[in-house]
Write a protein that holds these residues in place. Structure first.
Motif, short mmCIF file in Angstrom:
data_model
loop_
_atom_site.label_atom_id
_atom_site.label_comp_id
_atom_site.label_asym_id
_atom_site.label_seq_id
_atom_site.Cartn_x
_atom_site.Cartn_y
_atom_site.Cartn_z
N GLU A 199 0.83 -1.20 0.00
CA GLU A 199 0.00 0.00 0.00
C GLU A 199 0.87 1.25 0.00
O GLU A 199 0.58 2.23 -0.69
CB GLU A 199 -0.91 -0.01 1.23
CG GLU A 199 -1.77 1.22 1.38
CD GLU A 199 -2.66 1.17 2.61
OE1 GLU A 199 -2.73 2.17 3.33
OE2 GLU A 199 -3.29 0.11 2.83
N GLU A 200 1.94 1.23 0.76
CA GLU A 200 2.86 2.37 0.80
C GLU A 200 3.44 2.65 -0.57
O GLU A 200 3.57 3.82 -0.97
CB GLU A 200 3.99 2.10 1.80
CG GLU A 200 4.95 3.27 1.95
CD GLU A 200 6.07 2.96 2.93
OE1 GLU A 200 6.87 3.88 3.21
OE2 GLU A 200 6.16 1.80 3.40
N ASP A 201 3.78 1.62 -1.32
CA ASP A 201 4.32 1.81 -2.67
C ASP A 201 3.29 2.50 -3.57
O ASP A 201 3.64 3.41 -4.34
CB ASP A 201 4.69 0.46 -3.29
CG ASP A 201 5.87 -0.21 -2.61
OD1 ASP A 201 6.75 0.51 -2.11
OD2 ASP A 201 5.88 -1.46 -2.58
N MET A 202 2.05 2.08 -3.49
CA MET A 202 1.00 2.65 -4.34
C MET A 202 0.79 4.13 -4.02
O MET A 202 0.64 4.96 -4.92
CB MET A 202 -0.29 1.86 -4.17
CG MET A 202 -0.17 0.40 -4.55
SD MET A 202 -1.64 -0.57 -4.12
CE MET A 202 -0.90 -2.13 -3.64
N LEU A 203 0.79 4.46 -2.74
CA LEU A 203 0.60 5.86 -2.36
C LEU A 203 1.82 6.70 -2.73
O LEU A 203 1.70 7.88 -3.09
CB LEU A 203 0.32 5.96 -0.87
CG LEU A 203 -0.98 5.26 -0.41
CD1 LEU A 203 -1.15 5.39 1.09
CD2 LEU A 203 -2.20 5.82 -1.14
N LYS A 204 3.01 6.10 -2.69
CA LYS A 204 4.22 6.80 -3.13
C LYS A 204 4.14 7.14 -4.61
O LYS A 204 4.63 8.17 -5.06
CB LYS A 204 5.46 5.96 -2.84
CG LYS A 204 5.93 5.99 -1.39
CD LYS A 204 7.22 5.20 -1.23
CE LYS A 204 7.73 5.26 0.21
NZ LYS A 204 8.99 4.47 0.38
N SER A 205 3.52 6.25 -5.39
CA SER A 205 3.36 6.51 -6.81
C SER A 205 2.50 7.74 -7.05
O SER A 205 2.80 8.58 -7.90
CB SER A 205 2.73 5.29 -7.50
OG SER A 205 3.60 4.18 -7.48
N VAL A 206 1.42 7.87 -6.27
CA VAL A 206 0.55 9.04 -6.40
C VAL A 206 1.31 10.30 -6.01
O VAL A 206 1.24 11.33 -6.70
CB VAL A 206 -0.70 8.87 -5.52
CG1 VAL A 206 -1.57 10.13 -5.57
CG2 VAL A 206 -1.51 7.66 -5.98
N LYS A 207 2.04 10.24 -4.93
CA LYS A 207 2.83 11.40 -4.49
C LYS A 207 3.86 11.78 -5.53
O LYS A 207 4.10 12.97 -5.78
CB LYS A 207 3.51 11.09 -3.16
CG LYS A 207 2.55 10.92 -1.98
CD LYS A 207 3.31 10.51 -0.72
CE LYS A 207 2.37 10.27 0.45
NZ LYS A 207 3.09 9.80 1.67
N PHE A 208 4.48 10.79 -6.13
CA PHE A 208 5.51 11.04 -7.14
C PHE A 208 4.93 11.79 -8.34
O PHE A 208 5.49 12.78 -8.81
CB PHE A 208 6.13 9.72 -7.58
CG PHE A 208 7.15 9.85 -8.68
CD1 PHE A 208 8.40 10.38 -8.43
CD2 PHE A 208 6.86 9.41 -9.96
CE1 PHE A 208 9.35 10.49 -9.44
CE2 PHE A 208 7.79 9.51 -10.98
CZ PHE A 208 9.04 10.06 -10.72
N VAL A 209 3.79 11.32 -8.84
CA VAL A 209 3.14 11.97 -9.98
C VAL A 209 2.78 13.41 -9.64
O VAL A 209 3.01 14.34 -10.43
CB VAL A 209 1.89 11.19 -10.41
CG1 VAL A 209 1.08 11.98 -11.44
CG2 VAL A 209 2.28 9.83 -10.97
N THR A 210 2.22 13.60 -8.46
CA THR A 210 1.82 14.94 -8.02
C THR A 210 3.02 15.87 -7.91
O THR A 210 2.98 17.02 -8.37
CB THR A 210 1.10 14.86 -6.66
OG1 THR A 210 -0.10 14.08 -6.81
CG2 THR A 210 0.73 16.23 -6.16
N GLU A 211 4.08 15.38 -7.35
CA GLU A 211 5.29 16.19 -7.16
C GLU A 211 5.93 16.56 -8.50
O GLU A 211 6.31 17.72 -8.73
CB GLU A 211 6.29 15.45 -6.29
CG GLU A 211 5.85 15.34 -4.82
CD GLU A 211 6.72 14.40 -4.02
OE1 GLU A 211 7.67 13.83 -4.60
OE2 GLU A 211 6.44 14.22 -2.82
#
Length: 314
Positions: A198-210
């Motif tokens: 789950e942490e990996d998936m949320l990191k992906s969202v954060k990465f795209v946003t950043e």
């Protein structure tokens, strides 16, 4: 966040529907340039299982696609105004003979009521020359480029034979937004990839946003449109490498409850200037092996609408 229907209405002044097009492209993961066999999860049609035959002209494909949704688009009265976006969907639609590809983009735009293009591609397959051509089209037409990132994890991408890295994505975002402030950039993510948490998936969202935030700040005026995102859960299709993992007991897809729990957290990470294009997939029933819950699209969409949002997302 911004709902896709609202975004398209702001652009076209009415509802807009995407019409899937097959431009006859391939992928560097299939033709041997980078690998063969494609990504682990990709179907034989390159994630374009609902596209028409590539043997038909672009104009014919577009007109037939319009006919399929015309009744729904026009509404019960039959008088609703509607515009269409030609969606070059399957495989890598900036990869190939660039003059021929540009001619196909332009052919789609000659169809009545087609007011824009959506071009699906990979971050590592956008040359400066094809980007210049697309930017030129964006001066007079709505243009949407869709980049398949799938995950922030280069390790996962390597295991799944995706064959590009985060650096390719960052470079593509920067060059696209520098080339034209009129291009709407959309990123695809997949939740539930093998071995991801789950942490990996949320990191992906954060990465795209950043990444999109870095290159679309108001101070540099590089982009008129807000950035977009597509999120879906991974499903197992026939004749994919993922099928072999699943049948060997080495992969288990997310349950509906797991996906909704993670999606709720992901949505609340999205900024106000993010256009949400998709929050669930649409797997072809004839090819789907597992899970079965995404096929009940009405139910999953209703459950997504009920997800509680944080104050800044309401």
């Amino acid at each position: 966040m911004i709902l896709l229907s609202d975004f398209y209405k702001s652009v076209f002044g009415c509802k807009a529907y995407k019409i899937s097009i097959d431009a006859g492209c391939t992928c560097p993961n299939r033709n041997g340039e980078k690998s063969t066999g494609g990504c682990f999860f990709c179907s034989e049609k390159g994630s374009g299982d609902f596209v028409p035959s590539k043997l038909k002209s672009i104009f014919q494909q577009t007109e037939e696609g319009k006919a399929l949704v015309e009744k729904k688009a026009r509404g019960r009265s039959g008088t609703n105004q509607v515009k269409y976006i030609a969606y070059f969907q399957n495989f890598t639609n900036t990869y190939g003979n660039e003059e021929e590809l540009t001619a196909k983009y332009k052919e789609a735009l000659t169809c009545p009521e087609v007011e824009g293009l959506a071009i699906a591609t990979r971050p590592d397959c956008i040359s400066d020359s094809i980007l210049e051509k697309i930017a030129g089209l964006a001066e007079k037409h709505f243009v949407q480029i869709e980049l398949g990132l799938q995950t922030f994890s280069d390790e996962t991408k390597n295991k799944l034979n995706i064959c590009y890295k985060n650096a390719d994505y960052v470079d593509a975002v920067k060059r696209i937004k520098t080339a034209s402030k009129k291009i709407h950039l959309v990123t695809h993510l997949i939740f539930g990839l093998p071995e991801e948490t789950e942490e990996d998936m949320l990191k992906s969202v954060k990465f795209v946003t950043e990444v999109n935030g870095i290159f679309s700040g108001t101070e540099n005026h590089l982009q008129t449109f807000p950035f977009g995102i597509k999120i879906t859960s991974l499903y197992v299709l026939k004749n994919t490498k993922l099928q072999k993992l699943y049948e060997a007991g080495k992969y288990q897809p997310l349950t509906r409850e797991e996906y909704l729990r993670i999606l709720k957290k992901a949505i609340n990470l999205l900024p106000e200037n993010c256009v949400v294009h998709r929050l669930t997939g649409d797997p072809p029933k004839s090819l789907l092996i597992a899970p079965q819950w995404p096929t009940d699209k009405k139910r999953i969409m209703n459950e997504i609408r009920k997800l509680p949002l944080t104050k800044n997302q309401q």
